[in-house]
Enzyme design. Structure first.
Site, mmCIF file in Angstrom:
data_model
loop_
_atom_site.group_PDB
_atom_site.id
_atom_site.type_symbol
_atom_site.label_atom_id
_atom_site.label_comp_id
_atom_site.label_asym_id
_atom_site.label_seq_id
_atom_site.Cartn_x
_atom_site.Cartn_y
_atom_site.Cartn_z
ATOM 1 N N ARG A 79 -5.435 10.102 -11.309
ATOM 2 C CA ARG A 79 -4.801 10.834 -10.189
ATOM 3 C C ARG A 79 -4.332 9.791 -9.185
ATOM 4 O O ARG A 79 -5.036 9.466 -8.245
ATOM 5 C CB ARG A 79 -5.817 11.809 -9.572
ATOM 6 C CG ARG A 79 -5.275 12.803 -8.625
ATOM 7 C CD ARG A 79 -4.853 12.230 -7.269
ATOM 8 N NE ARG A 79 -5.922 12.045 -6.318
ATOM 9 C CZ ARG A 79 -5.950 11.062 -5.401
ATOM 10 N NH1 ARG A 79 -5.004 10.135 -5.331
ATOM 11 N NH2 ARG A 79 -6.951 10.977 -4.558
ATOM 12 N N ASN A 109 -0.167 11.575 -0.131
ATOM 13 C CA ASN A 109 0.632 10.375 -0.371
ATOM 14 C C ASN A 109 1.299 10.452 -1.730
ATOM 15 O O ASN A 109 0.832 11.175 -2.603
ATOM 16 C CB ASN A 109 -0.285 9.137 -0.352
ATOM 17 C CG ASN A 109 -0.920 8.942 1.009
ATOM 18 O OD1 ASN A 109 -0.261 9.027 2.023
ATOM 19 N ND2 ASN A 109 -2.225 8.723 1.012
ATOM 20 N N ASP A 145 -13.767 6.536 -2.537
ATOM 21 C CA ASP A 145 -12.921 6.458 -1.346
ATOM 22 C C ASP A 145 -12.203 7.775 -1.072
ATOM 23 O O ASP A 145 -12.082 8.196 0.077
ATOM 24 C CB ASP A 145 -11.915 5.325 -1.574
ATOM 25 C CG ASP A 145 -11.008 5.110 -0.388
ATOM 26 O OD1 ASP A 145 -11.497 5.213 0.748
ATOM 27 O OD2 ASP A 145 -9.815 4.829 -0.606
ATOM 28 N N ASP A 146 -11.726 8.431 -2.131
ATOM 29 C CA ASP A 146 -10.953 9.660 -1.920
ATOM 30 C C ASP A 146 -11.818 10.770 -1.350
ATOM 31 O O ASP A 146 -11.372 11.564 -0.531
ATOM 32 C CB ASP A 146 -10.309 10.107 -3.238
ATOM 33 C CG ASP A 146 -9.399 9.019 -3.769
ATOM 34 O OD1 ASP A 146 -8.428 8.688 -3.083
ATOM 35 O OD2 ASP A 146 -9.704 8.460 -4.840
ATOM 36 N N TYR A 193 0.878 -1.174 0.000
ATOM 37 C CA TYR A 193 0.000 0.000 0.000
ATOM 38 C C TYR A 193 0.914 1.222 0.000
ATOM 39 O O TYR A 193 2.078 1.118 -0.403
ATOM 40 C CB TYR A 193 -0.904 -0.138 1.247
ATOM 41 C CG TYR A 193 -2.041 0.835 1.345
ATOM 42 C CD1 TYR A 193 -3.027 0.899 0.362
ATOM 43 C CD2 TYR A 193 -2.156 1.681 2.444
ATOM 44 C CE1 TYR A 193 -4.091 1.800 0.468
ATOM 45 C CE2 TYR A 193 -3.217 2.576 2.558
ATOM 46 C CZ TYR A 193 -4.174 2.629 1.566
ATOM 47 O OH TYR A 193 -5.208 3.514 1.670
ATOM 48 N N LYS A 211 -5.427 -1.611 -2.639
ATOM 49 C CA LYS A 211 -6.624 -1.367 -1.818
ATOM 50 C C LYS A 211 -7.316 -2.695 -1.519
ATOM 51 O O LYS A 211 -7.799 -2.927 -0.413
ATOM 52 C CB LYS A 211 -7.596 -0.429 -2.550
ATOM 53 C CG LYS A 211 -7.092 1.000 -2.682
ATOM 54 C CD LYS A 211 -7.453 1.862 -1.475
ATOM 55 C CE LYS A 211 -6.837 3.250 -1.568
ATOM 56 N NZ LYS A 211 -7.053 4.080 -0.397
ATOM 57 N N GLU A 248 -11.684 4.872 -7.106
ATOM 58 C CA GLU A 248 -10.403 5.193 -6.493
ATOM 59 C C GLU A 248 -9.537 6.003 -7.439
ATOM 60 O O GLU A 248 -9.374 5.644 -8.612
ATOM 61 C CB GLU A 248 -9.701 3.863 -6.153
ATOM 62 C CG GLU A 248 -8.541 3.997 -5.225
ATOM 63 C CD GLU A 248 -8.934 4.467 -3.827
ATOM 64 O OE1 GLU A 248 -9.834 3.892 -3.217
ATOM 65 O OE2 GLU A 248 -8.315 5.450 -3.364
ATOM 66 N N ASP A 249 -9.006 7.081 -6.935
ATOM 67 C CA ASP A 249 -8.006 7.864 -7.656
ATOM 68 C C ASP A 249 -8.458 8.317 -9.043
ATOM 69 O O ASP A 249 -7.706 8.211 -10.036
ATOM 70 C CB ASP A 249 -6.669 7.102 -7.707
ATOM 71 C CG ASP A 249 -5.996 7.085 -6.331
ATOM 72 O OD1 ASP A 249 -6.641 7.525 -5.350
ATOM 73 O OD2 ASP A 249 -4.841 6.657 -6.227
HETATM 74 N N1 LIG Z 1 -4.422 10.125 3.577
HETATM 75 C C1 LIG Z 1 -5.439 9.715 2.873
HETATM 76 O O1 LIG Z 1 -6.222 8.859 3.313
HETATM 77 C C2 LIG Z 1 -5.681 10.290 1.535
HETATM 78 C C3 LIG Z 1 -4.772 11.101 0.939
HETATM 79 N N2 LIG Z 1 -5.024 11.624 -0.288
HETATM 80 C C4 LIG Z 1 -3.983 12.438 -0.888
HETATM 81 O O2 LIG Z 1 -4.445 13.750 -1.074
HETATM 82 C C5 LIG Z 1 -3.806 14.319 -2.179
HETATM 83 C C6 LIG Z 1 -4.816 15.036 -3.020
HETATM 84 O O3 LIG Z 1 -5.773 14.167 -3.515
HETATM 85 P P1 LIG Z 1 -7.021 14.734 -4.330
HETATM 86 O O4 LIG Z 1 -7.778 15.695 -3.538
HETATM 87 O O5 LIG Z 1 -7.755 13.581 -4.859
HETATM 88 O O6 LIG Z 1 -6.273 15.470 -5.508
HETATM 89 P P2 LIG Z 1 -6.820 16.596 -6.439
HETATM 90 O O7 LIG Z 1 -5.930 16.665 -7.598
HETATM 91 O O8 LIG Z 1 -8.270 16.419 -6.653
HETATM 92 O O9 LIG Z 1 -6.625 17.925 -5.561
HETATM 93 C C7 LIG Z 1 -5.390 18.523 -5.281
HETATM 94 C C8 LIG Z 1 -5.677 19.927 -4.788
HETATM 95 O O10 LIG Z 1 -4.492 20.459 -4.250
HETATM 96 C C9 LIG Z 1 -4.380 21.795 -4.702
HETATM 97 N N3 LIG Z 1 -3.003 22.260 -4.657
HETATM 98 C C10 LIG Z 1 -2.017 22.037 -5.554
HETATM 99 N N4 LIG Z 1 -0.912 22.685 -5.178
HETATM 100 C C11 LIG Z 1 -1.191 23.310 -4.025
HETATM 101 C C12 LIG Z 1 -0.454 24.132 -3.158
HETATM 102 N N5 LIG Z 1 0.812 24.439 -3.404
HETATM 103 N N6 LIG Z 1 -1.057 24.613 -2.045
HETATM 104 C C13 LIG Z 1 -2.321 24.317 -1.778
HETATM 105 N N7 LIG Z 1 -3.086 23.530 -2.576
HETATM 106 C C14 LIG Z 1 -2.510 23.037 -3.685
HETATM 107 C C15 LIG Z 1 -4.926 21.757 -6.100
HETATM 108 O O11 LIG Z 1 -5.269 23.054 -6.549
HETATM 109 C C16 LIG Z 1 -6.133 20.882 -5.876
HETATM 110 O O12 LIG Z 1 -7.193 21.649 -5.401
HETATM 111 C C17 LIG Z 1 -3.051 13.197 -2.876
HETATM 112 O O13 LIG Z 1 -1.700 13.284 -2.567
HETATM 113 C C18 LIG Z 1 -3.597 11.954 -2.260
HETATM 114 O O14 LIG Z 1 -2.627 10.947 -2.152
HETATM 115 C C19 LIG Z 1 -6.182 11.391 -0.960
HETATM 116 C C20 LIG Z 1 -7.114 10.577 -0.413
HETATM 117 C C21 LIG Z 1 -6.917 9.933 0.862
HETATM 118 C C1 LIG Z 2 -4.894 6.890 0.464
HETATM 119 C C2 LIG Z 2 -5.482 7.293 -0.777
HETATM 120 O O1 LIG Z 2 -6.577 6.859 -1.075
HETATM 121 C C3 LIG Z 2 -4.800 8.221 -1.617
HETATM 122 O O2 LIG Z 2 -3.748 8.702 -1.248
HETATM 123 O O3 LIG Z 2 -5.334 8.501 -2.697
#
Ligand SMILES: NC(=O)C1=CN([C@@H]2O[C@H](COP(=O)(O)OP(=O)(O)OC[C@H]3O[C@@H](n4cnc5c(N)ncnc54)[C@H](O)[C@@H]3O)[C@@H](O)[C@H]2O)C=CC1
Ligand SMILES: CC(=O)C(=O)O
Length: 750
Positions: A188, A450, A300-301, A135, A206, A277-278
């Site tokens: 993504r 991540n 999930d996201d 993962y 996952k 997912e993603d």
């Molecule tokens: N820990 C967890 O369980 C999870 C973590 N994530 C992580 O969250 C991150 C984002 O995922 P999504 O929202 O799906 O991506 P996304 O692409 O939909 O959104 C990314 C957002 O970040 C913004 N952004 C880019 N550069 C930035 C900056 N310098 N300052 C502030 N905002 C900025 C973008 O404008 C956009 O609004 C990924 O790295 C993903 O791995 C996502 C889901 C679960």
């Molecule tokens: C953990 C997860 O779902 C992500 O980073 O997109």
């Protein structure tokens, strides 16, 4: 009243016993049907036991001669794998992190491809060490290098070229039952962007977590890649890229292909839960809205992450020594206005609204790559618009449209700084130092992006710059931080892995036709209340990954109960909504737990067209014509279509209990003490699966049971015992059995 409760509990207990669909903690493994024989079984990771096949099973399945003679126990195989793994760790010491991580992934992946039972055993028992490999973070590296790492396919691949044919392609998947599907279009992948077909690693990872945490049977999971092209220039130019070398489909073309796939999935497996997912932001919300009222699916996201984050945010309030209701006053800065960030804010908004009972005006500040989002922002996405700050409000504290993260943190002095931006390091030294002036005595920093390199900050930097009194969470694992004063800075893994397995499992067992907000909220509340006050005071908001099965059982039960309350549950198998509704909270947890799969070698029984039959065997068919015989000899397996199905069992003076696995009922007619050695008994089965327990040894004997299915007259299945092959012939109304040399016949003691 008391009596009624006892009676009801007894009835529920009986139901639990009868309706467990998968053996988990039982010492008696359920038999497993395999429609293959010989080398085909060795090459099928679902059934392969490597050197672990007992001799009797080798006989029965045509494996003799295909394996070295010695039988190695499951425990020995486990130890041998762990020894190799430890040697690999030793041998790669000092090499770069990526090389070591990929080497670890490879050794696990090879096992996954060869022997799934052993793979899941090592994964479950070492989840803390192996989750970071299968993962996040290693899965990100694997996706980046997927075309080079590819050896064997796993899951299904649909592409834009399959349009119009998905309904038939779906039937190429070999499993007739699928419970959990994780679907991505690779647009993504974590914070790594568009990785096209290489994103398949994410659904695989996952679903590994589904097996490990939720005990979903790995034969019933399906990772899916929907390859609609990629906009990643590097991949488009890579001659070894394995996906479509075309730009992504857009608009109607894109959505129609997802529609088609969803219809096909639903048609073949109407009860399966589908996890999106993603998906990139522009399709994540749209597909969620499009399908969530039609299919049992969730994103999930957006939704899993929201629930996990909300549980953490409520934990932060508890850590500050405040009442949960004080959540409404928390100042939260979210960096990242994508699927995940907006999912979190939506759920947090709902929580505040519920707490205040009025239209909420929470203190949420949303920042994207262009800075603070206010009502002045033009072209703001409709899903982000509700969180755009009123310009007058921010101006009053010295901020403006597009203020950068540092300015916002300095001016707002947030209780919580939460990163879901996908951009590594944006919580830099200055930003973290600014958090020292937070209005909270225990400021919270969640660097949730991540994989590790994309985390907004490291754990060490957070404690170093923002101070020791912070609470910290990260999407990918970091080591706890030694604060060099005898204290430890605790690192929480703020990852949706604490929720999605329970959401999927609860939805599945409830037979929900959709996944409602109430079910998701129940999941989050369950996680939030899981941690004790003592844990919270130590800065621990999420359980350790070692207890992920326990938390998943709790979350699954909470989701199931919510599904019943919200009247979206339809029940599963013979457990209807009535039975579900009558289960207490504890009984629901027990029900969920008892349905978790656990890796043990199930005895295999080959059935179907692949069974090899001795040319000398014959059964005279005339005796089976009359179904009336059935009443006289209930032990004969007649069916109305004149086919006989039976199982031959060699018994050697043993007493067997035969359990019908459909109902978990012991069949009173179907056990007996066999007085003579070499007696054979015939068991009717009506397409049923039986577990046969040797009452002398209390174990199921591997050769003595199986699924009695699809073996039709005039040729019967042969029974093997040791090296002796038994041919069968029905000579009269009572069956007689001839040994293979044809010289001796023994009356069956029936
Ligand atoms: N820990 C967890 O369980 C999870 C973590 N994530 C992580 O969250 C991150 C984002 O995922 P999504 O929202 O799906 O991506 P996304 O692409 O939909 O959104 C990314 C957002 O970040 C913004 N952004 C880019 N550069 C930035 C900056 N310098 N300052 C502030 N905002 C900025 C973008 O404008 C956009 O609004 C990924 O790295 C993903 O791995 C996502 C889901 C679960
Ligand atoms: C953990 C997860 O779902 C992500 O980073 O997109």
């Amino acid at each position: 009243m008391w009596r009624r409760t006892v009676a009801r509990s007894a009835a529920v207990a009986e139901n639990l016993r009868r309706f467990s669909i998968a053996a988990s903690t039982s010492s008696i493994p359920s038999p497993c049907i395999v429609h293959k024989r010989g080398a085909d079984i060795l090459h099928d990771p679902w059934f392969n036991k490597d050197t672990g096949f007992p001799l009797t099973e080798r006989d029965r399945l045509g494996l003799r001669g295909l394996l070295p003679p010695r039988v190695i126990s499951f425990e020995q195989q486990y130890e041998r794998f762990m020894d190799s793994y430890r040697s690999l760790e030793k041998n790669t010491a000092g090499q770069s992190d990526n090389i070591v991580a990929l080497a670890k992934w490879r050794i696990l992946n090879r096992l996954h491809d060869r022997n799934e039972t052993l793979y899941y055993k090592v994964l479950i028992d070492n989840i803390k060490d192996f989750a970071p490999i299968i993962y996040t973070p290693t899965v990100g590296l694997v996706c980046q290098n997927y075309s080079g790492l590819f050896r064997r396919p796993r899951g299904m691949y649909f592409s834009a070229k399959d349009k119009g044919e998905m309904m038939s392609i779906i039937y190429n998947w070999p499993a007739s039952e699928v419970d959990m599907i994780v679907l991505t279009d690779g647009s993504r992948i974590l914070g790594l962007g568009d990785l096209g077909v290489q994103g398949i690693g994410i659904p695989i990872g996952k679903l590994d977590m589904y097996v490990a945490a939720a005990g979903i049977n790995p034969q019933r999971v399906l990772p899916i890649m929907l390859d609609v092209g990629t906009n990643n220039e590097k991949l488009l130019e890579d001659p070894l890229y394995l996906g479509l070398r075309e730009r992504r489909l857009e608009g109607e073309e894109y959505i129609s292909i997802v529609d088609e796939l969803m219809e096909a999935l639903h048609r073949r497996w109407p009860k399966a839960v589908i996890q999106f997912e993603d998906f990139q932001f522009k399709w994540a919300f749209e597909t969620l809205q499009r399908y969530r009222k039609k299919y049992c699916m969730f994103n999930d996201d957006i939704q899993g992450t929201a629930g996990v984050a909300l549980a953490g945010l409520l934990g932060v309030v508890r850590a500050q020594g405040r009442q949960l209701l004080d959540f409404v006053n928390q100042k939260i800065v979210v960096a990242g206005a994508g699927s995940a960030g907006l999912g979190v804010l939506n759920m947090a908004y709902q929580a505040v609204s519920t707490m205040t009972g009025t239209k909420a005006n929470p203190q949420f500040y949303l920042i994207d790559k262009n800075g603070l989002i206010t009502t002045e922002r033009s072209g703001v996405d409709p899903s982000a618009a509700p969180f755009a700050k009123v310009i007058g409000e921010v101006e009053s504290i010295g901020l403006r449209e597009g203020s950068d993260l540092l300015e916002v943190v300095k001016k707002v002095k947030p209780h919580v700084l939460l990163g879901l931006s996908g951009v590594g390091g944006i919580f830099n030294e200055q930003v973290l130092k600014a958090m020292r002036d937070s209005d909270s005595p225990k400021p919270a920093i969640f660097a949730m992006s991540n994989p590790t390199n994309n985390a907004e900050c490291t754990a060490a930097d957070a404690f170093k710059h923002a101070g020791e009194n912070i609470v910290f969470g990260s999407g990918s694992p970091f080591q706890n931080v030694d604060l060099e004063n005898g204290k430890i800075g605790h690192v929480n893994q703020a990852n949706n892995m604490y929720l999605f397995p329970g959401i999927g499992l609860g939805a599945l067992l409830s037979g929900a036709h959709i996944i409602s907000d109430g079910m998701l909220q129940a999941a989050s509340e369950c996680l939030a209340s899981y941690m004790t006050e003592e844990d919270i005071q130590k800065g621990k908001f999420y359980p350790s990954i070692g207890s992920i099965r326990n938390i998943t059982a709790e979350v699954g039960a909470a989701v199931l109960r919510a599904a019943v309350t919200e009247e979206v549950a339809e029940g599963r198998g013979e457990v209807g909504t009535k039975e579900l509704a009558h289960m207490s909270k504890e009984e629901t947890v027990e029900y969920v737990t008892s349905n978790m799969w656990y890796p043990i070698y199930s005895p295999l029984q080959a059935v179907g067209s692949h069974c090899t039959l001795s040319p000398t065997s014959s059964i005279s068919s005339s005796l089976y014509r009359s179904p009336t015989n059935r009443s006289k000899h209930p032990a004969f397996g007649f069916r109305d279509d004149n086919k006989i199905q039976f199982h031959l069992q060699f018994v050697r003076r043993k007493l067997y209990r035969i359990i019908d696995l459909d109902t978990q009922m012991m069949c009173s007619w179907s056990y007996e003490l066999m007085k003579e050695p070499h007696t054979v008994t015939i068991i009717p089965f009506w397409r049923k699966l039986y577990k046969i327990v040797d009452l002398e040894t209390k174990v199921t004997d591997s050769w003595s049971y199986g699924l009695m299915n699809e073996i039709t007259h005039p040729i019967g299945k042969l029974g093997w015992f040791a090296d002796q092959m038994i041919n069968i012939e029905y000579l009269d109304k009572l069956p007689c059995f001839l040994e293979s040399d044809g010289t001796k016949s023994i009356n069956a003691d029936v």
